[in-house]
Motif scaffolding. Sequence first.
Motif, mmCIF file in Angstrom:
data_model
loop_
_atom_site.group_PDB
_atom_site.id
_atom_site.type_symbol
_atom_site.label_atom_id
_atom_site.label_comp_id
_atom_site.label_asym_id
_atom_site.label_seq_id
_atom_site.Cartn_x
_atom_site.Cartn_y
_atom_site.Cartn_z
ATOM 1 N N ALA A 70 25.541 1.735 -0.492
ATOM 2 C CA ALA A 70 25.130 1.289 -0.312
ATOM 3 C C ALA A 70 23.527 1.056 0.925
ATOM 4 O O ALA A 70 22.791 0.351 0.324
ATOM 5 N N LYS A 71 24.183 1.358 1.877
ATOM 6 C CA LYS A 71 23.352 0.996 3.041
ATOM 7 C C LYS A 71 22.552 2.002 2.827
ATOM 8 O O LYS A 71 21.334 1.520 3.155
ATOM 9 N N LYS A 72 21.973 3.563 2.274
ATOM 10 C CA LYS A 72 21.710 4.510 2.294
ATOM 11 C C LYS A 72 20.424 4.111 1.124
ATOM 12 O O LYS A 72 19.433 4.605 1.214
ATOM 13 N N ALA A 73 20.713 3.784 0.365
ATOM 14 C CA ALA A 73 20.797 3.022 -1.248
ATOM 15 C C ALA A 73 19.288 1.977 -0.363
ATOM 16 O O ALA A 73 17.864 2.121 -0.797
ATOM 17 N N CYS A 74 19.425 1.657 0.618
ATOM 18 C CA CYS A 74 18.442 0.148 1.195
ATOM 19 C C CYS A 74 17.420 1.173 2.121
ATOM 20 O O CYS A 74 16.453 0.586 2.301
ATOM 21 N N HIS A 75 18.651 1.852 2.737
ATOM 22 C CA HIS A 75 16.922 3.176 3.765
ATOM 23 C C HIS A 75 15.964 3.476 2.678
ATOM 24 O O HIS A 75 14.824 3.811 2.864
ATOM 25 N N ASN A 76 16.609 4.286 1.534
ATOM 26 C CA ASN A 76 15.968 4.472 0.414
ATOM 27 C C ASN A 76 14.829 3.237 0.207
ATOM 28 O O ASN A 76 13.342 4.372 -0.309
ATOM 29 N N MET A 77 15.026 2.047 0.006
ATOM 30 C CA MET A 77 13.557 1.261 -0.589
ATOM 31 C C MET A 77 12.587 0.962 0.582
ATOM 32 O O MET A 77 12.028 1.419 -0.040
ATOM 33 N N ALA A 78 13.206 1.108 1.816
ATOM 34 C CA ALA A 78 12.531 1.174 2.818
ATOM 35 C C ALA A 78 11.493 2.633 2.689
ATOM 36 O O ALA A 78 10.621 2.367 3.082
ATOM 37 N N LEU A 79 12.367 4.144 2.400
ATOM 38 C CA LEU A 79 11.123 4.487 2.267
ATOM 39 C C LEU A 79 10.535 4.721 1.021
ATOM 40 O O LEU A 79 9.102 5.352 0.409
ATOM 41 N N VAL A 80 10.773 4.283 0.250
ATOM 42 C CA VAL A 80 9.726 4.244 -0.981
ATOM 43 C C VAL A 80 8.049 2.890 -0.561
ATOM 44 O O VAL A 80 7.885 3.868 -1.278
ATOM 45 N N ILE A 81 8.559 2.287 0.062
ATOM 46 C CA ILE A 81 7.693 1.281 0.206
ATOM 47 C C ILE A 81 6.177 2.437 1.331
ATOM 48 O O ILE A 81 5.036 2.327 1.019
ATOM 49 N N VAL A 82 7.211 3.150 2.378
ATOM 50 C CA VAL A 82 6.298 3.781 3.148
ATOM 51 C C VAL A 82 5.312 4.738 2.433
ATOM 52 O O VAL A 82 4.080 5.145 2.233
ATOM 53 N N GLU A 83 6.618 5.667 1.707
ATOM 54 C CA GLU A 83 5.985 6.732 0.841
ATOM 55 C C GLU A 83 4.783 6.365 -0.006
ATOM 56 O O GLU A 83 3.566 7.312 -0.554
ATOM 57 N N SER A 84 4.827 5.567 -0.363
ATOM 58 C CA SER A 84 3.933 4.285 -1.569
ATOM 59 C C SER A 84 2.386 4.423 -1.157
ATOM 60 O O SER A 84 2.032 5.149 -1.450
ATOM 61 N N LEU A 85 2.100 3.603 0.222
ATOM 62 C CA LEU A 85 1.441 3.140 1.002
ATOM 63 C C LEU A 85 0.819 5.370 1.840
ATOM 64 O O LEU A 85 -0.627 4.909 2.064
ATOM 65 N N ARG A 86 1.932 5.885 1.936
ATOM 66 C CA ARG A 86 1.116 7.015 2.409
ATOM 67 C C ARG A 86 0.899 7.951 0.970
ATOM 68 O O ARG A 86 0.006 9.246 1.533
ATOM 69 N N HIS A 125 14.789 2.575 -11.621
ATOM 70 C CA HIS A 125 14.342 2.613 -9.832
ATOM 71 C C HIS A 125 15.179 3.230 -9.375
ATOM 72 O O HIS A 125 16.033 3.323 -8.423
ATOM 73 N N TYR A 126 14.672 4.785 -9.221
ATOM 74 C CA TYR A 126 15.660 5.193 -8.482
ATOM 75 C C TYR A 126 14.073 6.504 -7.474
ATOM 76 O O TYR A 126 13.605 7.182 -7.885
ATOM 77 N N GLY A 127 14.621 7.220 -6.369
ATOM 78 C CA GLY A 127 13.965 8.561 -5.894
ATOM 79 C C GLY A 127 13.016 7.254 -6.008
ATOM 80 O O GLY A 127 12.869 5.920 -4.640
ATOM 81 N N ASN A 128 11.725 7.991 -5.640
ATOM 82 C CA ASN A 128 10.282 7.191 -5.638
ATOM 83 C C ASN A 128 9.361 7.108 -6.914
ATOM 84 O O ASN A 128 8.379 8.363 -7.400
ATOM 85 N N TRP A 129 9.609 5.444 -7.946
ATOM 86 C CA TRP A 129 9.081 5.500 -8.775
ATOM 87 C C TRP A 129 8.075 4.952 -8.738
ATOM 88 O O TRP A 129 6.692 6.075 -9.697
ATOM 89 N N GLU A 130 7.514 4.858 -7.531
ATOM 90 C CA GLU A 130 4.952 4.848 -7.696
ATOM 91 C C GLU A 130 4.716 6.377 -7.352
ATOM 92 O O GLU A 130 3.479 6.239 -7.805
ATOM 93 N N VAL A 131 5.635 6.884 -6.643
ATOM 94 C CA VAL A 131 4.690 8.416 -6.673
ATOM 95 C C VAL A 131 4.629 9.200 -7.811
ATOM 96 O O VAL A 131 3.936 9.592 -8.063
ATOM 97 N N ALA A 132 6.068 8.903 -8.402
ATOM 98 C CA ALA A 132 5.930 9.648 -9.443
ATOM 99 C C ALA A 132 4.590 8.550 -10.553
ATOM 100 O O ALA A 132 3.750 9.481 -11.557
ATOM 101 N N GLY A 133 4.292 7.349 -10.574
ATOM 102 C CA GLY A 133 3.606 6.485 -11.220
ATOM 103 C C GLY A 133 2.361 7.109 -10.945
ATOM 104 O O GLY A 133 1.169 7.665 -11.586
ATOM 105 N N HIS A 134 1.570 7.644 -9.530
ATOM 106 C CA HIS A 134 1.013 8.026 -8.733
ATOM 107 C C HIS A 134 -0.034 9.620 -9.724
ATOM 108 O O HIS A 134 -0.877 10.123 -9.567
ATOM 109 N N TRP A 135 1.385 10.705 -10.100
ATOM 110 C CA TRP A 135 0.933 11.774 -10.309
ATOM 111 C C TRP A 135 1.053 11.991 -11.344
ATOM 112 O O TRP A 135 -0.518 12.555 -11.955
#
Lengths: 293, 85
Positions: A70-86, A125-135
Amino acid sequence: MKRLCQFAEYGFFRCVLFLCDTLPYAVTCLVARGTANLWWLVDKKRRIVGRDNIIRSGIETDPKRALAIAKKACHNMALVIVESLRSTDFLGEDRIDQHLQIQIPDDVKAVLEDPEQSLIIASGHYGNWEVAGHWVSRYKPVAGITRAMNNPYIEELVKKRKSRYRFRPIPKHDGNTGRFLEVLDNNEILALLFDQHAGDYGMMIDFFAHPAATFKTAAMLHLVTRTPLCFASCHRVGPMKFEITFSPLIQQTRSGNKNEDIKAILNSLNRDLEKTIRQDPTQYLWGHRRWRD
Amino acid sequence: MTDTDKQETILGQLRGILEESSTVEPDWDAFSTQSTIESLGLDSLTILDLLYDIEEVIGIHLEAKEVLNVTTVGEIIEMLIAKGA
């Protein structure tokens, strides 16, 4: 006073965006991870929900190991935000192949390449769904449901960032009864995240062998409009590297029994999502209360 | 069968469908061709249920885009009659 708070929040958000845009990616990720650790310490409720959901899914039975996931999943959520912005930094045509591997069946590709066809993509809500939408927006404009932010200034800023790619937000609560149908009528892509508690409009479908209220929207749109439907996921395989996988088109013929038809589609979608989550449970958003019995 | 008879028949069928699937409790005594979609509690999601049920019960497929601008039950009935119901 409320307005002052909103301005303060907006200013803080602008600073975060500035840092995210200017700092090296690795540093941004470190900051994001640190912020996620702080959040993890403060938000006891989410910690418990995440741990209990993982145990309930059967993915892990030991509470300590479940908590670690669950903690790593919390890190994942933070990464999703950073990756989506970048994401615009690394999803340009010249660099896209270095960052994305795409698994796409011929039938889905044919629909994407057909300008006269719309497509419904269901995901979780798995991996980075925003990146998939972008692609996928390189083929057609994408519309997806978003919940409006409480702060109107941040909301406006986020909208501007989203418009860097062909994404159109559809408000979650809207009086326009035809908002989904309009997207399909325009031959666009409707991206729906179906893995949150659906409330009254949901149908109880097993998710990791436990009934969960599941949104019927994707299934009903497919059955009523005959628009092709598939499942997709975006799995992180390394820093700024992803594998986007599409299922073949879901072919559900109408049997005349609406509930059975919907159930068949939603079972298929939930099975696809479960399979995806088992690949790497730390990339799933476990903090949401999907099961509410 | 005259158009008026057809209208009455379809109105009854629609009422049956809506009674089954409606998530609100409209005033069924006031249900008529003038009833608005809004008053029946139909939203972007429940209208899909209605379209599915219309096809199963009445046997007419309405294109989703055709119902985008519909505001009353009477307009739906007109569409169905125009399509051969």
